[in-house]
Design an enzyme around this catalytic site. Structure first.
Site, PDB file in Angstrom:
ATOM      1  N   SER A   1      36.414  53.749  49.366  1.00 13.42           N
ATOM      2  CA  SER A   1      35.647  52.503  49.504  1.00 13.42           C
ATOM      3  C   SER A   1      34.391  52.384  48.659  1.00 13.42           C
ATOM      4  O   SER A   1      33.820  51.296  48.577  1.00 13.42           O
ATOM      5  CB  SER A   1      35.263  52.284  50.963  1.00 13.42           C
ATOM      6  OG  SER A   1      36.312  51.650  51.613  1.00 13.42           O
TER       7      SER A   1
ATOM      8  N   SER B   1      36.234  49.180  50.592  1.00 16.21           N
ATOM      9  CA  SER B   1      35.605  48.196  51.435  1.00 16.21           C
ATOM     10  C   SER B   1      34.152  47.869  51.075  1.00 16.21           C
ATOM     11  O   SER B   1      33.621  46.876  51.561  1.00 16.21           O
ATOM     12  CB  SER B   1      35.635  48.672  52.889  1.00 16.21           C
ATOM     13  OG  SER B   1      34.933  49.879  53.029  1.00 16.21           O
TER      14      SER B   1
ATOM     15  N   LYS C   1      25.192  48.405  52.599  1.00  8.05           N
ATOM     16  CA  LYS C   1      26.435  47.952  53.232  1.00  8.05           C
ATOM     17  C   LYS C   1      26.200  47.695  54.721  1.00  8.05           C
ATOM     18  O   LYS C   1      25.415  48.412  55.362  1.00  8.05           O
ATOM     19  CB  LYS C   1      27.503  49.043  53.013  1.00  8.05           C
ATOM     20  CG  LYS C   1      28.898  48.693  53.451  1.00  8.05           C
ATOM     21  CD  LYS C   1      29.879  49.805  53.051  1.00  8.05           C
ATOM     22  CE  LYS C   1      31.290  49.549  53.512  1.00  8.05           C
ATOM     23  NZ  LYS C   1      32.235  50.604  53.093  1.00  8.05           N
TER      24      LYS C   1
HETATM   25  N1  GLN Z   1      41.010  51.320  51.535  1.00 12.64           N
HETATM   26  C1  GLN Z   1      40.987  52.411  52.462  1.00 12.64           C
HETATM   27  C2  GLN Z   1      41.287  51.935  53.856  1.00 12.64           C
HETATM   28  O1  GLN Z   1      41.524  50.780  54.002  1.00 12.64           O
HETATM   29  C3  GLN Z   1      39.677  53.118  52.386  1.00 12.64           C
HETATM   30  C4  GLN Z   1      38.607  52.420  53.092  1.00 12.64           C
HETATM   31  C5  GLN Z   1      37.326  53.173  53.082  1.00 12.64           C
HETATM   32  O2  GLN Z   1      37.122  54.098  52.289  1.00 12.64           O
HETATM   33  N2  GLN Z   1      36.472  52.811  53.991  1.00 12.64           N
HETATM   34  O3  GLN Z   1      41.300  52.693  54.774  1.00 12.64           O
END
Ligand code: GLN
Length: 492
Positions: free
Chosen positions: A173, A149, A73
């Site tokens: 994410s 994400s 990532k």
């Molecule tokens: N979807 C969650 C957010 O937008 C989690 C994102 C993540 O785990 N980085 O904060």
């Protein structure tokens, strides 16, 4: 059988028998990427000429990974490649060091591949639509999101464009994109995997973890990345077991809690049916399943979006155009007589941050700054921390009597690209089942447990006590080996 469809453990075995070379694995992946990535867009910066090469480092081709490619990532620091968090503000940033997980992977013989996978900007999002490179498309249905994400990592694994991948999980994410893409994703216990070199979103919640084709690969990757690291002050010095040991252990008599708060309005009927079927499957394999209550569940989303944005606003303060990446053009005060467009340093910060951050990042910085500001700190931030403790206590109480907790990973399967992007609240609610694990620091895994009628994957989430990833592997592996879901392949 195409080489790129195989798992890491299958490839390692073939290499040990002399049936395949690392170069052949690379060539197969490269061809696959050429064919499908223009449609999926799992990777960003493929134009980097080194990104798809087998890099012969001092360690590569050594066991246990023997040159196996690992896709990473874009928020995990890599010495050899740009690390931009898919944000314009970090454009061109190449870290001067490897994250600890990257160092460990290289030492284990892996090659970092693909430079790197797409993500929501700074990991803010649940769909990978908030990337400055544009969205990734779901290999099961190109018009649907991949989740987020870590959507690029999940899509790359699902689309056979990657063998192993790393993501990061602050509120879901890793697990939610794994669920949307029909692959395995694990958020380790907070402190289990070093965060050194992970560009921070919310430091008290972030963890790096594996995204893989099956549970065995997930255990293999955890064996390499887990462990104490003095470079991360929140890393915990607990011995790392061999995570492949629990694979195949009997789950007879295991006690599984099913929290009723996760089966409420908003849960898609097909997801619900798949989870119920999974519960029955586990029962037939000898597990005892019982309904329980985690009463503070409904406060997880609001508490998370206060704590996470507060920490994010503080972490993102460092991106000011001085030290890293992007700086607004003609924004330096002084010396540029004639061209001078800004008045002073503050003006340069404003211009750079205004142009460098995307909409969602700005929203979170503003929200986070607000909840930390004088007069609101107690009402919002401190209060959210107290709620966090209540949520953790809910789990402590359950784990006194049960070995693990079982829930859907997400209330819905993958939604359409563009469907929720204009409505942040709707988007935030897609994290409802994953956030509590981060607030409590406990480990959680998502594994495939079925498909909707339209052919979209459904994810099953299993949660366990802190530092008991072994329990997750034990239950997940038994379930996986007794169901066909992980063997399904995308048609693309
Ligand atoms: N979807 C969650 C957010 O937008 C989690 C994102 C993540 O785990 N980085 O904060």
């Amino acid at each position: 059988m195409e080489i790129n469809t195989l798992t890491a453990h299958e490839l390692i075995e073939k290499q040990n028998k002399g049936e395949i070379t690392p170069q052949e694995i690379f060539d197969s992946l490269k061809q696959r990427i050429k064919k499908v990535d223009p449609k999926i867009k799992a990777y960003v910066r493929l134009s980097d000429s080194n990104s798809l090469n087998l890099q012969l480092t001092a360690y590569s081709l050594q066991p246990p990974l023997r040159g196996i490619p690992v896709s990473v990532k874009d928020n995990i620091s890599t010495l050899d490649y740009n690390t931009e968090c898919c944000s314009k503000i970090l454009a061109g940033f190449k870290p001067p060091y490897d994250a600890t997980v990257i160092r460990k992977l290289k030492e284990a013989g892996a090659t970092i591949f693909g430079a790197k996978t797409n993500m929501d900007e700074f990991a803010f999002g649940s769909s990978t639509e908030n990337s400055c490179f544009g969205p990734t498309h779901n290999p099961w249905d190109l018009e649907s999101v991949v989740g987020g994400s870590s959507g690029g990592s999940a899509a790359a694994v699902a689309g056979n464009e990657a063998i192993l991948a790393l993501g990061s999980d602050t509120g879901g994410s890793i697990r939610q994109p794994a669920a949307f893409c029909g692959v395995v994703g694990l958020k380790p216990t907070y402190g289990r995997v070093s965060r050194y070199g992970l560009i921070a979103f919310a430091s008290s919640l972030d963890q790096i973890g594996p995204i893989t084709k099956d549970v065995r690969d997930c255990a293999i990757l955890m064996n390499i990345i887990a462990g104490f690291d003095s470079l991360d002050a929140t890393s915990v010095n607990v011995e790392v077991p061999d995570y492949t040991k629990p694979l195949g252990q009997d789950i007879k008599g295991i006690k599984i809690a099913i929290p009723k708060e996760y089966f409420i309005q908003g849960l898609d009927v097909e997801v619900k049916a798949a989870i119920e079927e999974a519960i029955n499957k586990l029962k037939s394999l000898g597990a005892h399943c019982k309904e329980v209550s985690l009463p503070h569940t409904e406060y997880a989303v609001p508490a998370y979006y206060i704590i996470a944005t507060a920490e994010a606003s503080s972490n993102l303060a460092r991106f000011d155009g001085v030290q890293y990446g992007y700086r607004a053009q003609n924004s330096l005060p002084g010396r540029q007589a004639g061209k001078l467009k800004t008045q002073n340093l503050i003006d340069m910060y404003k211009k750079t941050r205004g142009q460098g951050f995307g909409e969602e990042a700005k929203r979170r910085i503003i929200l986070g700054t607000f909840v930390l500001s004088h007069g609101y700190y107690d009402a919002y931030y401190l209060r959210a921390l107290k709620v966090r403790t209540l949520i953790k206590k809910d789990f402590d109480r359950i784990f006194a009597d049960f070995d693990c907790v079982l829930t859907p990973t997400s209330p819905t399967p993958a939604f359409k690209i563009g469907e929720k992007i204009q409505d942040p609240l709707k988007m935030y609610l897609s994290d409802i089942y994953t956030i509590s694990a981060n607030l409590s620091g406990i480990p959680a895994i998502s594994i495939p447990c079925g498909f909707t009628k339209k052919g979209l994957p459904v994810g099953l989430q299993i949660l366990a006590r802190p530092f008991n990833e072994e329990m997750l592997f034990k239950v997940a592996y038994t379930y996986e080996q007794n169901t066909p879901w992980h063997l399904q392949k995308t048609k693309i």
